[in-house]
Design an enzyme around this catalytic site. Structure first.
Site, PDB file in Angstrom:
ATOM      1  N   GLY A   1      10.054  18.473 -36.340  1.00 16.36           N
ATOM      2  CA  GLY A   1      10.127  17.660 -37.560  1.00 16.36           C
ATOM      3  C   GLY A   1       8.766  17.127 -37.958  1.00 16.36           C
ATOM      4  NE  ARG A   2       7.177  13.009 -33.738  1.00 15.86           N
ATOM      5  CZ  ARG A   2       7.469  12.613 -32.513  1.00 15.86           C
ATOM      6  NH1 ARG A   2       6.935  13.226 -31.483  1.00 15.86           N
ATOM      7  NH2 ARG A   2       8.280  11.590 -32.309  1.00 15.86           N
TER       8      ARG A   2
ATOM      9  CD  GLN B   1     -11.614   2.303 -56.563  1.00 17.20           C
ATOM     10  OE1 GLN B   1     -10.537   1.801 -56.313  1.00 17.20           O
ATOM     11  NE2 GLN B   1     -12.611   1.615 -57.076  1.00 17.20           N
TER      12      GLN B   1
ATOM     13  CD  GLU C   1      10.986  13.701 -39.178  1.00 19.44           C
ATOM     14  OE1 GLU C   1      10.498  14.630 -38.532  1.00 19.44           O
ATOM     15  OE2 GLU C   1      11.716  13.861 -40.170  1.00 19.44           O
ATOM     16  N   GLY C   2       8.243   9.151 -35.922  1.00 14.73           N
ATOM     17  CA  GLY C   2       7.248   8.724 -34.948  1.00 14.73           C
ATOM     18  C   GLY C   2       6.030   8.153 -35.649  1.00 14.73           C
TER      19      GLY C   2
HETATM   20  N1  COS Z   1      10.559  17.887 -25.430  1.00 11.16           N
HETATM   21  C1  COS Z   1      11.483  17.895 -24.430  1.00 11.16           C
HETATM   22  N2  COS Z   1      11.671  16.837 -23.615  1.00 11.16           N
HETATM   23  C2  COS Z   1      10.899  15.752 -23.815  1.00 11.16           C
HETATM   24  C3  COS Z   1       9.937  15.685 -24.819  1.00 11.16           C
HETATM   25  C4  COS Z   1       9.779  16.818 -25.658  1.00 11.16           C
HETATM   26  N3  COS Z   1       8.888  16.857 -26.662  1.00 11.16           N
HETATM   27  N4  COS Z   1       9.327  14.480 -24.773  1.00 11.16           N
HETATM   28  C5  COS Z   1       9.904  13.800 -23.759  1.00 11.16           C
HETATM   29  N5  COS Z   1      10.854  14.578 -23.189  1.00 11.16           N
HETATM   30  C6  COS Z   1      11.715  14.255 -22.048  1.00 11.16           C
HETATM   31  C7  COS Z   1      10.889  14.004 -20.789  1.00 11.16           C
HETATM   32  O1  COS Z   1      10.642  15.207 -20.089  1.00 11.16           O
HETATM   33  C8  COS Z   1      11.811  13.070 -20.002  1.00 11.16           C
HETATM   34  O2  COS Z   1      12.837  13.804 -19.372  1.00 11.16           O
HETATM   35  P1  COS Z   1      12.992  13.854 -17.755  1.00 11.16           P
HETATM   36  O3  COS Z   1      12.918  12.425 -17.280  1.00 11.16           O
HETATM   37  O4  COS Z   1      14.311  14.491 -17.558  1.00 11.16           O
HETATM   38  O5  COS Z   1      11.855  14.681 -17.298  1.00 11.16           O
HETATM   39  C9  COS Z   1      12.488  12.276 -21.096  1.00 11.16           C
HETATM   40  O6  COS Z   1      12.384  13.036 -22.289  1.00 11.16           O
HETATM   41  C10 COS Z   1      11.893  10.910 -21.297  1.00 11.16           C
HETATM   42  O7  COS Z   1      10.518  11.103 -21.580  1.00 11.16           O
HETATM   43  P2  COS Z   1       9.460   9.920 -21.452  1.00 11.16           P
HETATM   44  O8  COS Z   1       9.570   9.300 -20.103  1.00 11.16           O
HETATM   45  O9  COS Z   1       8.150  10.477 -21.902  1.00 11.16           O
HETATM   46  O10 COS Z   1      10.066   8.882 -22.504  1.00 11.16           O
HETATM   47  P3  COS Z   1       9.472   7.545 -23.090  1.00 11.16           P
HETATM   48  O11 COS Z   1      10.546   6.536 -23.120  1.00 11.16           O
HETATM   49  O12 COS Z   1       8.186   7.194 -22.425  1.00 11.16           O
HETATM   50  O13 COS Z   1       9.208   7.941 -24.643  1.00 11.16           O
HETATM   51  C11 COS Z   1       8.138   8.811 -26.557  1.00 11.16           C
HETATM   52  C12 COS Z   1       8.441   8.964 -25.056  1.00 11.16           C
HETATM   53  C13 COS Z   1       7.458   7.519 -26.862  1.00 11.16           C
HETATM   54  C14 COS Z   1       7.211   9.975 -26.894  1.00 11.16           C
HETATM   55  C15 COS Z   1       9.473   8.959 -27.325  1.00 11.16           C
HETATM   56  O14 COS Z   1      10.324   7.867 -27.084  1.00 11.16           O
HETATM   57  C16 COS Z   1       9.289   9.097 -28.819  1.00 11.16           C
HETATM   58  O15 COS Z   1       8.928  10.163 -29.316  1.00 11.16           O
HETATM   59  N6  COS Z   1       9.542   8.004 -29.553  1.00 11.16           N
HETATM   60  C17 COS Z   1       9.502   8.018 -30.996  1.00 11.16           C
HETATM   61  C18 COS Z   1      10.803   8.453 -31.548  1.00 11.16           C
HETATM   62  C19 COS Z   1      10.712   8.614 -33.015  1.00 11.16           C
HETATM   63  O16 COS Z   1      10.098   9.534 -33.515  1.00 11.16           O
HETATM   64  N7  COS Z   1      11.361   7.689 -33.735  1.00 11.16           N
HETATM   65  C20 COS Z   1      11.396   7.738 -35.137  1.00 11.16           C
HETATM   66  C21 COS Z   1      12.808   7.802 -35.532  1.00 11.16           C
HETATM   67  S1  COS Z   1      13.318   9.330 -36.114  1.00 11.16           S
HETATM   68  S2  COS Z   1      12.804   9.200 -38.037  1.00 11.16           S
END
Ligand code: COS
Length: 370
Positions: free
Chosen positions: A232-233, A326, A353-354
């Site tokens: 999506g990004r 501007q 989307e982040g």
């Molecule tokens: N693809 C597949 N799996 C992924 C992944 C990706 N791109 N990114 C993370 N994961 C998995 C990790 O491997 C982990 O799984 P396991 O524990 O089974 O190995 C799990 O997801 C959790 O990952 P992580 O520990 O990195 O999670 P965090 O809570 O630290 O969060 C971020 C990571 C901050 C990157 C995530 O929460 C995020 O993208 N947040 C923003 C969400 C967003 O875009 N919100 C907007 C709303 S939608 S408009």
């Protein structure tokens, strides 16, 4: 050809009325229907399910052109293509694809992706929406916030917590239909930009979701959301690229027509250098977006590159659209010259989307593994 088709469509079908739709917060219903007929709503979907079978590069080219003119239409297009259709095409069952993907990919219906909640946006694992396993179905309860296509969609992919003790491994994604009992569309947001898109909160009260509407294995929901958002990004990055290049093209044209101190303002170095900076930044963003799209098409990991593309392109959209206002001077501050709308539309690309800060988390975690 795809770029030209999208450009022609944007100029002939989206440009008329774009100012009024922004002012009146009017969803481009007819225009989206036509975009479906032209194949823009399911560009990357397998043709067996009504899609265009195209690559991500083609999708980026079309997104840029649509976004130059109407970012409200392009966010609808981006969500439907990258968050809803791509996820279903990749992870849906045959039945789910037959029932939902085909009408979504052909644009007969629109989809929405529901992850954000009042208290879970960036920290996406903190889902308060619950889906209780009742044997042959789940009972869905909770509230989602800021959902694009919130009222215009017919099908919603909803992320919910099934087993809180398992944290992100207890999260699932479900396909939910709008007319199911207990599903209510809440208030429409009155937004700074992309005002033609309909952004709503959604409420679920004991909504019965059949087991066959879960996407993937039990507990796959968080990974599903992360993977879908990574793709999506690229869509939002190309939207940002379009907002930037649309603003720049208007500024370039205006600067050649508007005269001051006896010559076109483009011949004043103060303006010419702005145009040089804008063009350079847009080109840099374009390469990042194309690289991410290309990696996705090569079936290589693109998480880092899609985050980089979105981070950079959204920053460029913001900076370039401010500069375009501007360059237009006083005219830039009024609606009929379009650049003030593009400037307002640009801001959301740094948030949804982040956020840019989330992209930096994704990028820094990736580079630290090098
Ligand atoms: N693809 C597949 N799996 C992924 C992944 C990706 N791109 N990114 C993370 N994961 C998995 C990790 O491997 C982990 O799984 P396991 O524990 O089974 O190995 C799990 O997801 C959790 O990952 P992580 O520990 O990195 O999670 P965090 O809570 O630290 O969060 C971020 C990571 C901050 C990157 C995530 O929460 C995020 O993208 N947040 C923003 C969400 C967003 O875009 N919100 C907007 C709303 S939608 S408009």
């Amino acid at each position: 050809m795809i770029r030209d088709a999208a450009r022609d469509f944007a100029r002939t079908e989206l440009l008329p009325g774009v100012i009024e739709r922004d002012e009146q917060q009017k969803f481009p219903t007819e225009q989206i229907k036509k975009m479906g007929e032209m194949g823009f709503m399911g560009m990357m979907v397998n043709p067996a399910y009504g899609g265009g079978g195209m690559d991500t590069i083609s999708y980026v080219l079309a997104m840029e052109e649509i976004s130059k003119i109407d970012a409200s239409a392009s966010v609808c297009m981006s969500v439907n293509n990258s968050l809803v259709c791509w996820g279903l095409d990749r992870y849906g069952t045959e039945e789910q694809k037959q029932k939902y993907l085909t009408p979504l990919a052909t644009g007969q219906i629109i989809g929405a992706f529901c992850l954000s909640e009042p208290e879970a946006g960036s920290d996406a694992t903190m889902q308060r929406t619950t889906a209780e396993d009742k044997g042959d179905h789940y009972l869905l309860n909770g509230t989602k916030n800021w959902i694009t296509n919130g009222n215009s969609a017919s099908v919603y992919i909803v992320i919910a917590q099934t087993d809180p003790e398992k944290r992100h491994r207890g999260i699932n994604a479900f396909i939910v239909e709008k007319d199911w009992e207990g599903f209510e569309v809440g208030k429409k947001e009155d937004k700074l930009g992309i005002r033609g898109s309909d952004t709503h909160s959604l409420m679920f009260t004991d909504v019965k979701v059949p087991k066959e509407n879960r996407i993937g294995e039990d507990g796959f929901g968080f990974k599903f959301a992360m993977q879908v958002l990574s793709g999506g990004r690229i869509g939002i990055a190309s939207q940002a690229l379009g907002i930037a290049s649309g603003s720049y093209e208007l500024a370039l044209q205006y600067s050649k027509e508007r005269k001051s101190f006896g010559k076109p303002i483009s011949e004043h170095q103060a303006i010419a250098f702005k145009l040089a900076d804008m063009a350079t930044e847009i080109e840099a963003a374009r390469y990042l977006v194309m690289k991410a799209a290309w990696l996705k098409d090569q079936h290589k990991n693109f998480d880092r590159e899609s985050a980089m593309a979105k981070l950079k392109a959204s920053e460029v959209a913001m900076n370039v659209s401010v500069e375009a206002v501007q360059v237009h001077g006083g005219y830039g501050y009024v609606k009929e010259y379009h650049v003030e709308r593009l400037m307002r539309d640009a801001k959301i690309t740094q948030i949804y989307e982040g956020t840019s800060e989330i992209q930096k988390i994704v990028i820094s975690r990736s580079v630290l593994k090098d």
